[in-house]
Structure formats: structure tokens, C-alpha cells
Write a protein that holds these residues in place. Structure first.
Motif, short mmCIF file in Angstrom:
data_model
loop_
_atom_site.label_atom_id
_atom_site.label_comp_id
_atom_site.label_asym_id
_atom_site.label_seq_id
_atom_site.Cartn_x
_atom_site.Cartn_y
_atom_site.Cartn_z
N LEU A 7 0.83 -1.20 0.00
CA LEU A 7 0.00 0.00 0.00
C LEU A 7 0.87 1.26 0.00
CD1 LEU A 7 -2.74 1.44 0.21
CD2 LEU A 7 -2.55 1.20 2.69
N GLY A 8 1.91 1.26 0.81
CA GLY A 8 2.83 2.40 0.85
C GLY A 8 3.48 2.65 -0.49
N ARG A 9 3.89 1.58 -1.14
CA ARG A 9 4.50 1.73 -2.47
C ARG A 9 3.49 2.25 -3.47
NH1 ARG A 9 7.04 -2.97 -0.85
NH2 ARG A 9 5.63 -4.30 -2.01
N GLN A 10 2.28 1.77 -3.41
CA GLN A 10 1.24 2.25 -4.33
C GLN A 10 0.95 3.72 -4.08
OE1 GLN A 10 -2.07 -0.35 -3.72
NE2 GLN A 10 -1.08 -2.09 -4.69
N ARG A 11 0.88 4.13 -2.83
CA ARG A 11 0.61 5.52 -2.50
C ARG A 11 1.72 6.41 -3.04
NH1 ARG A 11 0.25 6.08 3.39
NH2 ARG A 11 -1.77 5.14 3.14
N ARG A 12 2.96 5.97 -2.85
CA ARG A 12 4.09 6.76 -3.37
C ARG A 12 4.02 6.83 -4.89
NH1 ARG A 12 6.74 4.49 1.10
NH2 ARG A 12 7.37 2.65 -0.05
N PHE A 13 3.66 5.73 -5.52
CA PHE A 13 3.53 5.72 -6.97
C PHE A 13 2.45 6.69 -7.42
CE2 PHE A 13 1.59 4.09 -10.88
CZ PHE A 13 2.69 4.17 -11.73
N ARG A 14 1.30 6.65 -6.76
CA ARG A 14 0.21 7.57 -7.10
C ARG A 14 0.64 9.02 -6.86
NH1 ARG A 14 -2.91 3.67 -4.15
NH2 ARG A 14 -3.03 5.17 -2.45
N ALA A 61 -6.94 10.89 -4.96
CA ALA A 61 -6.25 9.80 -5.66
C ALA A 61 -5.06 9.22 -4.90
CB ALA A 61 -5.79 10.29 -7.03
N VAL A 62 -4.41 10.01 -4.07
CA VAL A 62 -3.18 9.53 -3.43
C VAL A 62 -3.45 8.98 -2.04
CG1 VAL A 62 -0.87 10.17 -2.64
CG2 VAL A 62 -1.76 11.14 -4.77
N PHE A 63 -3.99 9.80 -1.17
CA PHE A 63 -4.15 9.40 0.22
C PHE A 63 -5.55 8.89 0.55
CE2 PHE A 63 -0.63 12.46 0.23
CZ PHE A 63 0.35 11.69 0.81
N GLY A 64 -6.54 9.20 -0.27
CA GLY A 64 -7.89 8.69 -0.07
C GLY A 64 -8.63 9.27 1.13
N CYS A 65 -8.25 10.46 1.57
CA CYS A 65 -8.96 11.14 2.66
C CYS A 65 -8.79 12.64 2.48
CB CYS A 65 -8.44 10.70 4.02
SG CYS A 65 -6.73 11.11 4.33
N SER A 66 -9.67 13.39 3.11
CA SER A 66 -9.65 14.84 2.89
C SER A 66 -8.53 15.55 3.62
CB SER A 66 -11.00 15.45 3.27
OG SER A 66 -11.24 15.24 4.65
N GLY A 67 -8.03 15.00 4.69
CA GLY A 67 -6.92 15.62 5.41
C GLY A 67 -7.32 16.93 6.05
N SER A 68 -6.32 17.68 6.47
CA SER A 68 -6.54 18.95 7.15
C SER A 68 -6.22 20.10 6.20
CB SER A 68 -5.65 19.04 8.39
OG SER A 68 -5.63 20.35 8.88
#
Length: 122
Positions: A7-14, A61-68
């Protein structure tokens, strides 16, 4: 454990894919703006363009959440200050605009990813 690493690798790729597209647009705009505006104005406008596109792609697309959004504004502000000051130094050293901008891209990208991952999109 392997799933978490994947998952970490995919997130970095995205992040790299989305960041590359955003960077090409905003840095292209920066090069155009540098021909017409002072460094402070050109970097600010290009960072605002990059910030809007980047927040949307990072959240969806990258983290899948709205964040702050507040922390994101802080990260963008720090990135702009870094870019403005570093670019001003490189241009005073008489580097070509395109070379100076290209030199800063990896530094800003790594800094941005680290700050977004640790602060904004936890």
C-alpha cells in the motif's frame, strides 16, 4: 505486513504520477510567469495553482482522505517560501531559469510528500 508495504508503495507511486502532472503544469506556468513578473509574484502564483490541483489529487487519488486543509495551507506556504528563496538565490547566481526551476523540483517534491503524509493526510 506485506500488504501494508505494498500500500505504501502504491501511495508513493500515485503521489509521483499525480505530482508529476501537477508539477509539469505549475512549473511550466512558473517559467512563463518569471518572464513577466518578479520572482516573489511568479512563485506565489505558480504555488497557488499547484496547491489547488495538488490538494484535490492528493485527497482523492493519493491518500484517499480529505486531510486537514489548515495544515495543507501551512505546507503550501512553507513550500512557497522555500521555492521563492532558493529560486532567488539560484537566479542571482545567474543560472538559467529552466535549470534553476528543474533543480528545485526534486527537493520540493520530497519535502511536500513527507509533510503531507505526516501532517496533512494522516
Amino acid at each position: 505486513m506485506q500488504h501494508i508495504a505494498a500500500l505504501g508503495r502504491q501511495r508513493r507511486f500515485r503521489f509521483v504520477v499525480a505530482g508529476t502532472a501537477n508539477t509539469l503544469v505549475s512549473q511550466g506556468a512558473l517559467l512563463v510567469l518569471l518572464g513577466a513578473l518578479p520572482v516573489i509574484s511568479a512563485t506565489l502564483l505558480s504555488q497557488l495553482l499547484h496547491a489547488g490541483c495538488s490538494y484535490l489529487t492528493s485527497a482523492r487519488a493519493v491518500f484517499g482522505c480529505s486531510g486537514s486543509p489548515q495544515l495543507y495551507v501551512l505546507v503550501v506556504t512553507l513550500s512557497w517560501l522555500m521555492q521563492w528563496q532558493a529560486l532567488a538565490v539560484l537566479l542571482r547566481a545567474e543560472l538559467q531559469r529552466s535549470h534553476a526551476v528543474a533543480m528545485l523540483v526534486p527537493v520540493l517534491a520530497l519535502t511536500s510528500y513527507s509533510l503531507q503524509r505526516r501532517l496533512v493526510f494522516r
